[in-house]
Design a protein around this motif. Structure first.
Motif, PDB file in Angstrom:
ATOM      1  N   ALA A   1       3.921   3.965  -0.025  1.00  0.00           N
ATOM      2  CA  ALA A   1       2.502   3.800  -0.319  1.00  0.00           C
ATOM      3  C   ALA A   1       1.953   5.022  -1.050  1.00  0.00           C
ATOM      4  O   ALA A   1       1.193   4.894  -2.025  1.00  0.00           O
TER       5      ALA A   1
ATOM      6  N   ALA B   1      -2.812  -2.071  -1.768  1.00  0.00           N
ATOM      7  CA  ALA B   1      -2.188  -1.661  -0.505  1.00  0.00           C
ATOM      8  C   ALA B   1      -2.619  -2.568   0.641  1.00  0.00           C
ATOM      9  O   ALA B   1      -1.794  -2.969   1.482  1.00  0.00           O
ATOM     10  N   ALA B   2      -3.904  -2.896   0.692  1.00  0.00           N
ATOM     11  CA  ALA B   2      -4.430  -3.658   1.819  1.00  0.00           C
ATOM     12  C   ALA B   2      -4.060  -5.137   1.762  1.00  0.00           C
ATOM     13  O   ALA B   2      -3.804  -5.761   2.802  1.00  0.00           O
TER      14      ALA B   2
ATOM     15  N   VAL C   1       0.295  -4.281   3.239  1.00  0.00           N
ATOM     16  CA  VAL C   1       0.110  -4.389   4.687  1.00  0.00           C
ATOM     17  C   VAL C   1       0.517  -5.754   5.228  1.00  0.00           C
ATOM     18  O   VAL C   1       1.316  -5.834   6.182  1.00  0.00           O
TER      19      VAL C   1
ATOM     20  N   GLY D   1       4.353  -6.271   5.159  1.00  0.00           N
ATOM     21  CA  GLY D   1       5.017  -5.417   6.136  1.00  0.00           C
ATOM     22  C   GLY D   1       4.838  -5.918   7.555  1.00  0.00           C
ATOM     23  O   GLY D   1       5.783  -5.915   8.353  1.00  0.00           O
ATOM     24  N   LEU D   2       3.642  -6.372   7.878  1.00  0.00           N
ATOM     25  CA  LEU D   2       3.387  -6.891   9.228  1.00  0.00           C
ATOM     26  C   LEU D   2       4.151  -8.197   9.469  1.00  0.00           C
ATOM     27  O   LEU D   2       4.617  -8.455  10.582  1.00  0.00           O
TER      28      LEU D   2
ATOM     29  N   TYR E   1       0.432   1.684  11.493  1.00  0.00           N
ATOM     30  CA  TYR E   1       1.089   1.235  10.261  1.00  0.00           C
ATOM     31  C   TYR E   1       0.102   0.497   9.356  1.00  0.00           C
ATOM     32  O   TYR E   1       0.012   0.764   8.156  1.00  0.00           O
ATOM     33  N   ALA E   2      -0.638  -0.448   9.937  1.00  0.00           N
ATOM     34  CA  ALA E   2      -1.570  -1.246   9.148  1.00  0.00           C
ATOM     35  C   ALA E   2      -2.658  -0.386   8.509  1.00  0.00           C
ATOM     36  O   ALA E   2      -3.072  -0.625   7.373  1.00  0.00           O
ATOM     37  N   GLY E   3      -3.135   0.625   9.247  1.00  0.00           N
ATOM     38  CA  GLY E   3      -4.156   1.493   8.675  1.00  0.00           C
ATOM     39  C   GLY E   3      -3.579   2.594   7.811  1.00  0.00           C
ATOM     40  O   GLY E   3      -4.236   3.067   6.869  1.00  0.00           O
TER      41      GLY E   3
ATOM     42  N   ILE F   1      -0.977   2.551   5.689  1.00  0.00           N
ATOM     43  CA  ILE F   1      -0.542   2.182   4.339  1.00  0.00           C
ATOM     44  C   ILE F   1      -1.670   2.367   3.321  1.00  0.00           C
ATOM     45  O   ILE F   1      -1.489   3.053   2.303  1.00  0.00           O
ATOM     46  N   PRO F   2      -2.872   1.792   3.517  1.00  0.00           N
ATOM     47  CA  PRO F   2      -3.946   2.034   2.550  1.00  0.00           C
ATOM     48  C   PRO F   2      -4.349   3.502   2.469  1.00  0.00           C
ATOM     49  O   PRO F   2      -4.641   4.009   1.376  1.00  0.00           O
TER      50      PRO F   2
END
Length: 303
Positions: A11, A56-57, A61, A64-65, A94-96, A98-99
Motif C-alpha cells: 500500500a 486503497a479503500a 481492502v 484482502g479481507l 489491517y482494514a484501516g 491499508i488506506p
C-alpha cells in the motif's frame, strides 16, 4: 489481495508510485493553489490523493479481507491456522492500515517531488516494493516463498517432503490462486492503468518534452522496470546473500551493493530516471504566494 504481512508495504509503495507518476500534475496543482485560501489548499481537495485513498479503500481492502476470510492460513502466511486464530483487532488494523499506508506513501512522495527531490520520491516506491517482494520471497525465516505457494496448512507442512514443482502445481490449481487471478485483474489492472495514465497526462503538460528523453512506450517500460523489476531483483539478491552468508554478513553486503547502485551521481538508475520524463526541476511555492522552479539559475517569480 496480498498476504497481510506484506500488505502495508504494498500500500505504501502504491501511494508513493501514484504520487511520482502524477508529479508534474502535483506541481501544477501546488502552483494553482499558491496564495489561495485554506479550503482550496486542503489535502482533501487534491484529486490525486483522493483517488489514491479511494483505490486503497475500494479495491485493496475488500479483496484482502475476502482472502483473509476465505483462506486465513494463506492470508496470514500460515501464522494462523483458521478463523479462530485471527484476532479481531488485527483485522481492524489491517482494514484501516491499508488506506493509511497508501496515503502516507503518497504524501511523502508528493512532499519530495515538490521539494525538489523527485529521485528520493522514486526511492520511496522502490523501497516499498523491495520490502513487499522481500517478505514474499524470503520472509522472516527464509520460507517466504514456501508460505506464498502453500494454499493450505498441510501444503506448507509438506514442503520438506515434496518437490517445488509439485507445490507450484498444487498452488496454481487451488481456489486461492483463482481468487488471486480474479482480484489481480481488478486491483493490479487498475493500479497499472492509473499509474500509466497519470504519466501520460503529465507528459502532455508544459516542459514534458524536454524532460522525457525517450518515446512514451519505452519510457513506460523503463518506469515499470525501475519501480517493479529492480526491487524484485533486489529482494532475490538479498535472499540469496542471507542464505549464503547469514543475516549478519548478507544484509550489510546487500546494503552496500544497493547503495552503490542507487545513490551515487553516476548511478545507472539515476540516469534511467532522467529518461522517463518525471520532472527534474521541481516547483516550490514561495511564502508570498509566488513560485519558482528549483534548480534554475534565475528564479522566475512571475511565472
Amino acid at each position: 489481495m496480498i498476504q497481510i504481512q506484506a500488505a502495508l508495504f504494498w500500500a505504501y509503495a502504491i501511494g508513493a508510485t501514484f504520487a511520482l507518476c502524477a508529479g508534474r500534475q502535483l506541481q501544477v496543482w501546488e502552483r494553482i493553489n499558491a496564495g489561495e485560501g485554506p479550503r482550496t489548499r486542503s489535502r482533501a481537495a487534491n484529486p490525486y490523493l483522493a483517488l489514491t485513498a479511494l483505490f486503497a479503500a475500494v479495491l485493496m481492502v475488500p479483496t484482502g479481507l475476502f482472502l483473509l476470510w476465505q483462506n486465513p492460513a494463506w492470508a496470514t502466511m500460515h501464522v494462523a491456522a483458521g478463523h479462530e486464530d485471527v484476532w479481531a483487532g488485527f483485522v481492524l488494523g489491517y482494514a484501516g492500515g491499508i488506506p493509511v499506508a497508501a496515503i502516507l506513501g503518497f504524501l511523502v512522495a508528493q512532499a519530495l517531488v515538490l521539494a525538489g527531490a523527485g529521485y528520493w520520491a522514486y526511492l520511496q516506491c522502490a523501497g516499498g516494493y523491495f520490502l513487499l517482494f522481500g517478505t514474499l520471497v524470503h520472509g522472516w525465516d527464509g520460507r517466504g516463498y514456501e508460505r506464498f505457494l502453500s494454499p493450505g496448512t498441510d501444503d506448507f507442512a509438506d514442503w520438506p517432503r515434496d518437490s517445488v514443482v509439485n507445490h507450484v502445481l498444487d498452488f496454481v490449481t487451488s481456489g486461492t490462486f483463482l481468487a488471486l487471478l480474479l482480484f489481480g485483474a481488478a486491483v493490479i489492472g487498475t493500479m497499472l492503468a492509473t499509474a500509466v495514465g497519470w504519466l501520460m497526462e503529465g507528459w502532455s503538460l508544459p516542459g514534458a518534452d524536454e524532460d522525457r528523453k525517450v518515446p512514451r512506450v519505452l519510457a513506460v517500460v523503463i518506469a515499470g522496470a525501475g519501480v517493479y523489476g529492480l526491487p524484485f531483483a533486489g529482494a532475490l539478491l538479498a535472499s540469496v546473500l542471507v542464505r549464503l552468508l547469514g543475516g549478519w554478513l548478507g544484509l550489510p553486503l546487500f546494503a552496500i551493493v544497493a547503495g552503490l547502485t542507487l545513490l551515487p551521481g553516476w548511478s545507472p538508475v539515476r540516469w534511467l530516471y532522467g529518461l522517463v520524463g518525471v520532472p527534474h526541476r521541481h516547483w516550490r511555492a514561495g511564502a508570498d504566494g509566488s513560485g519558482y522552479y528549483a534548480g534554475e539559475v534565475t528564479a522566475d517569480r512571475s511565472a
